[in-house]
Design a protein around this motif. Structure first.
Motif, PDB file in Angstrom:
ATOM      1  N   ARG A  94      13.122  -7.213   6.856  1.00  0.00           N
ATOM      2  CA  ARG A  94      12.499  -5.898   7.179  1.00  0.00           C
ATOM      3  C   ARG A  94      11.799  -5.096   6.243  1.00  0.00           C
ATOM      4  O   ARG A  94      12.722  -4.976   5.214  1.00  0.00           O
ATOM      5  CB  ARG A  94      13.533  -5.105   8.282  1.00  0.00           C
ATOM      6  N   VAL A  95      10.658  -5.003   6.005  1.00  0.00           N
ATOM      7  CA  VAL A  95      10.103  -4.108   4.911  1.00  0.00           C
ATOM      8  C   VAL A  95       9.144  -3.280   5.238  1.00  0.00           C
ATOM      9  O   VAL A  95       8.875  -3.023   6.289  1.00  0.00           O
ATOM     10  CB  VAL A  95       9.432  -5.343   3.900  1.00  0.00           C
ATOM     11  N   GLN A  96       9.046  -2.236   4.236  1.00  0.00           N
ATOM     12  CA  GLN A  96       7.883  -1.320   4.232  1.00  0.00           C
ATOM     13  C   GLN A  96       7.013  -1.338   3.138  1.00  0.00           C
ATOM     14  O   GLN A  96       7.314  -1.428   2.231  1.00  0.00           O
ATOM     15  CB  GLN A  96       8.359   0.299   4.391  1.00  0.00           C
ATOM     16  N   ILE A  97       5.765  -1.674   3.300  1.00  0.00           N
ATOM     17  CA  ILE A  97       4.719  -1.984   2.128  1.00  0.00           C
ATOM     18  C   ILE A  97       3.826  -0.563   2.643  1.00  0.00           C
ATOM     19  O   ILE A  97       2.882  -0.543   3.640  1.00  0.00           O
ATOM     20  CB  ILE A  97       4.130  -3.034   2.478  1.00  0.00           C
ATOM     21  N   GLY A  98       3.769   0.335   1.686  1.00  0.00           N
ATOM     22  CA  GLY A  98       2.927   1.512   1.890  1.00  0.00           C
ATOM     23  C   GLY A  98       3.287   2.241   2.981  1.00  0.00           C
ATOM     24  O   GLY A  98       4.737   2.578   2.907  1.00  0.00           O
ATOM     25  N   ALA A  99       2.550   2.556   3.978  1.00  0.00           N
ATOM     26  CA  ALA A  99       2.720   3.301   5.186  1.00  0.00           C
ATOM     27  C   ALA A  99       3.344   2.540   6.136  1.00  0.00           C
ATOM     28  O   ALA A  99       3.882   3.245   7.366  1.00  0.00           O
ATOM     29  CB  ALA A  99       1.429   4.145   5.689  1.00  0.00           C
ATOM     30  N   HIS A 100       3.278   1.093   6.286  1.00  0.00           N
ATOM     31  CA  HIS A 100       3.297   0.077   7.456  1.00  0.00           C
ATOM     32  C   HIS A 100       5.001  -0.450   7.138  1.00  0.00           C
ATOM     33  O   HIS A 100       5.100  -0.905   5.894  1.00  0.00           O
ATOM     34  CB  HIS A 100       2.453  -0.799   7.292  1.00  0.00           C
ATOM     35  N   ALA A 101       5.868  -0.398   8.090  1.00  0.00           N
ATOM     36  CA  ALA A 101       7.031  -0.842   8.194  1.00  0.00           C
ATOM     37  C   ALA A 101       7.103  -2.021   9.439  1.00  0.00           C
ATOM     38  O   ALA A 101       6.460  -1.856  10.220  1.00  0.00           O
ATOM     39  CB  ALA A 101       8.124  -0.086   8.248  1.00  0.00           C
ATOM     40  N   GLY A 102       7.944  -3.084   9.132  1.00  0.00           N
ATOM     41  CA  GLY A 102       8.049  -4.132  10.018  1.00  0.00           C
ATOM     42  C   GLY A 102       8.865  -5.281   9.805  1.00  0.00           C
ATOM     43  O   GLY A 102       9.131  -5.392   8.417  1.00  0.00           O
ATOM     44  N   ASP A 103       9.158  -6.295  10.608  1.00  0.00           N
ATOM     45  CA  ASP A 103       9.700  -7.664  10.268  1.00  0.00           C
ATOM     46  C   ASP A 103       8.547  -8.562  10.074  1.00  0.00           C
ATOM     47  O   ASP A 103       7.617  -8.733  10.510  1.00  0.00           O
ATOM     48  CB  ASP A 103      10.566  -7.875  11.457  1.00  0.00           C
ATOM     49  N   VAL A 104       8.905  -9.291   8.503  1.00  0.00           N
ATOM     50  CA  VAL A 104       7.946 -10.172   7.996  1.00  0.00           C
ATOM     51  C   VAL A 104       7.996 -11.423   9.026  1.00  0.00           C
ATOM     52  O   VAL A 104       9.103 -11.935   9.177  1.00  0.00           O
ATOM     53  CB  VAL A 104       8.138 -10.495   6.803  1.00  0.00           C
ATOM     54  N   VAL A 105       6.833 -11.783   9.731  1.00  0.00           N
ATOM     55  CA  VAL A 105       6.924 -12.820  10.584  1.00  0.00           C
ATOM     56  C   VAL A 105       6.212 -14.289   9.841  1.00  0.00           C
ATOM     57  O   VAL A 105       6.202 -15.248  10.303  1.00  0.00           O
ATOM     58  CB  VAL A 105       6.438 -12.560  11.960  1.00  0.00           C
ATOM     59  N   ASP A 106       5.200 -13.936   8.762  1.00  0.00           N
ATOM     60  CA  ASP A 106       4.728 -14.845   8.438  1.00  0.00           C
ATOM     61  C   ASP A 106       4.079 -14.274   6.877  1.00  0.00           C
ATOM     62  O   ASP A 106       3.577 -13.261   6.936  1.00  0.00           O
ATOM     63  CB  ASP A 106       3.460 -15.423   9.193  1.00  0.00           C
ATOM     64  N   ILE A 107       3.980 -15.137   6.081  1.00  0.00           N
ATOM     65  CA  ILE A 107       3.570 -14.857   4.494  1.00  0.00           C
ATOM     66  C   ILE A 107       2.422 -16.120   4.439  1.00  0.00           C
ATOM     67  O   ILE A 107       2.860 -17.426   4.121  1.00  0.00           O
ATOM     68  CB  ILE A 107       4.572 -15.108   3.539  1.00  0.00           C
ATOM     69  N   ARG A 108       0.902 -15.551   4.296  1.00  0.00           N
ATOM     70  CA  ARG A 108      -0.242 -16.661   4.352  1.00  0.00           C
ATOM     71  C   ARG A 108      -0.680 -16.354   2.959  1.00  0.00           C
ATOM     72  O   ARG A 108      -0.168 -15.369   2.108  1.00  0.00           O
ATOM     73  CB  ARG A 108      -0.993 -16.577   5.557  1.00  0.00           C
ATOM     74  N   TRP A 152      -1.498  -5.834  -1.771  1.00  0.00           N
ATOM     75  CA  TRP A 152      -1.021  -4.435  -1.652  1.00  0.00           C
ATOM     76  C   TRP A 152       0.410  -4.551  -2.448  1.00  0.00           C
ATOM     77  O   TRP A 152       1.047  -3.288  -2.739  1.00  0.00           O
ATOM     78  CB  TRP A 152      -0.572  -4.264  -0.162  1.00  0.00           C
ATOM     79  N   VAL A 153       1.118  -5.484  -2.650  1.00  0.00           N
ATOM     80  CA  VAL A 153       2.450  -5.415  -3.366  1.00  0.00           C
ATOM     81  C   VAL A 153       2.253  -5.153  -4.877  1.00  0.00           C
ATOM     82  O   VAL A 153       3.183  -4.584  -5.372  1.00  0.00           O
ATOM     83  CB  VAL A 153       2.992  -7.003  -3.358  1.00  0.00           C
ATOM     84  N   PHE A 154       1.245  -5.156  -5.482  1.00  0.00           N
ATOM     85  CA  PHE A 154       0.738  -4.564  -6.743  1.00  0.00           C
ATOM     86  C   PHE A 154       0.302  -2.959  -6.601  1.00  0.00           C
ATOM     87  O   PHE A 154       0.549  -2.448  -7.651  1.00  0.00           O
ATOM     88  CB  PHE A 154      -0.531  -5.345  -7.551  1.00  0.00           C
ATOM     89  N   LYS A 155      -0.243  -2.658  -5.274  1.00  0.00           N
ATOM     90  CA  LYS A 155      -0.779  -1.226  -5.508  1.00  0.00           C
ATOM     91  C   LYS A 155       0.106  -0.333  -4.747  1.00  0.00           C
ATOM     92  O   LYS A 155      -0.088   0.820  -4.503  1.00  0.00           O
ATOM     93  CB  LYS A 155      -2.261  -1.244  -4.782  1.00  0.00           C
ATOM     94  N   ASN A 156       1.248  -0.501  -4.072  1.00  0.00           N
ATOM     95  CA  ASN A 156       2.234   0.050  -3.115  1.00  0.00           C
ATOM     96  C   ASN A 156       3.415  -0.146  -3.198  1.00  0.00           C
ATOM     97  O   ASN A 156       3.692  -1.296  -3.662  1.00  0.00           O
ATOM     98  CB  ASN A 156       1.731  -0.109  -1.632  1.00  0.00           C
ATOM     99  N   ALA A 157       4.219   0.905  -3.050  1.00  0.00           N
ATOM    100  CA  ALA A 157       5.809   0.691  -2.989  1.00  0.00           C
ATOM    101  C   ALA A 157       6.275  -0.460  -2.107  1.00  0.00           C
ATOM    102  O   ALA A 157       5.697  -0.177  -0.866  1.00  0.00           O
ATOM    103  CB  ALA A 157       6.411   1.923  -2.834  1.00  0.00           C
TER     104      ALA A 157
END
Length: 309
Positions: free
Chosen positions: A125-139, A168-173
């Motif tokens: 479960r992560v939050q990237i910028g303003a969005h939070a959720g459970d990671v279901v896939d990494i493409r 976004w991992v480079f531009k957002n917390a």
């Protein structure tokens, strides 16, 4: 002369396509078809051989990436005449590609960062910028999150799937709920009136939250000890606790306890049900809420003050 050479010569004579180009085109089609065939076969084999859903997902992704990389290498070799041709081609095209494909390249770099550094994994479960959720896939170019929060309270799922560019991992917390030691703290606030026996209420709340969350403390301590090899984690208190403070409407008692990120709402519901049952049977404890008080001097027998000029 074989059928393939005959067909290539016919294409060169009739259509004007050089035999070299036609041969590369044929091998390209063969390579693409082979990639799709291998991908389908790998999926069928994995479905039959792997029963665990999470492991099946990881194995499928590994096969997909491996087949894809080998296919790209094969296509580059076909069209650029080997490694030397690849280097020359990439050197000439790098400037244009960098400008035209800036965002895709950033997302590709983000994917490499996620795969190598592993700031989070599928299922976290992560939050990237303003969005939070459970990671279901990494493409390769985006992350898929099953959204939580928004109009739904207590970090519950909304059912929406959010696609976030890997760049976004480079531009957002990036906030990970699971990476540190797998638990988060949750706080529940209860306010009682100033006239209530708040000490007795605090004892009841402490006993209630301890009964529901104390069992997690030992596992959390072990996880923190293991995570200390990678992070400087130091917590003075892991056991449930009730803090006391003063609010506008009364005395605020804050229950603080550990829970798993996905269990925040269910744990809070169980604790609230126990608290409400306990407080309901205590005649010297009343729940506080915003109230307005006024004084009537005449009704209370006090001297009426003269009006000020």
């Amino acid at each position: 002369m074989g059928p393939l050479e005959h067909s290539l010569n016919w294409a060169e004579d009739s259509v004007g396509i050089s035999s070299v180009f036609a041969q590369r085109l044929v091998w390209t089609v063969v390579t693409v078809v082979l990639i799709f065939v291998l991908r389908r076969l790998s999926r069928r084999v994995v479905v039959r051989a792997v029963t665990d859903v999470s492991m099946r997902y990881l194995v499928n992704k590994t096969f997909a990436y491996t087949i894809g990389v080998l296919g790209i290498i094969a296509l580059l070799k076909i069209w650029t005449d080997g490694i030397t041709g690849v280097a020359t081609y990439l050197g000439l095209a790098s400037a244009g590609v960098a400008i035209a494909l800036q965002d895709p390249l950033t997302n590709l770099a983000g994917w490499l960062f996620i795969v190598i550094r592993r700031p989070f994994s599928v299922g976290d479960r992560v939050q990237i910028g303003a969005h939070a959720g459970d990671v279901v896939d990494i493409r390769i170019f985006r992350i898929l999150l099953l959204e939580i929060g928004n109009w739904v309270h207590a970090d519950q799922s909304t059912g929406r799937l959010i696609q976030i560019p890997n760049g976004w991992v480079f531009k957002n917390a990036v906030a990970s709920y699971d990476q540190a030691f797998g638990y988060i703290w949750n706080e529940l606030e209860l306010t009682v009136t100033f006239e209530s026996n708040w000490r007795r209420a605090k004892e009841v709340l402490t006993r209630t939250v301890t009964d529901h969350a104390e069992k997690l403390t030992a596992d959390a301590a072990r996880r923190i000890e293991a995570a200390a090899e990678h992070y400087h984690l130091k917590f003075s208190k892991l056991t449930p606790v009730v803090w006391t403070s003063v609010a506008d409407s009364g005395i605020r008692l804050t229950m603080r306890y550990l829970c798993r990120p996905q269990d925040r709402r269910s744990s809070a519901s169980e604790i609230w049900e126990s608290v409400l049952e306990s407080v309901g049977g205590m005649p010297d404890v009343d729940l506080a809420y915003p109230t307005t008080r006024y004084f009537d001097n005449a009704g209370e027998g006090k001297v009426r003050l003269p009006p000020t000029s």
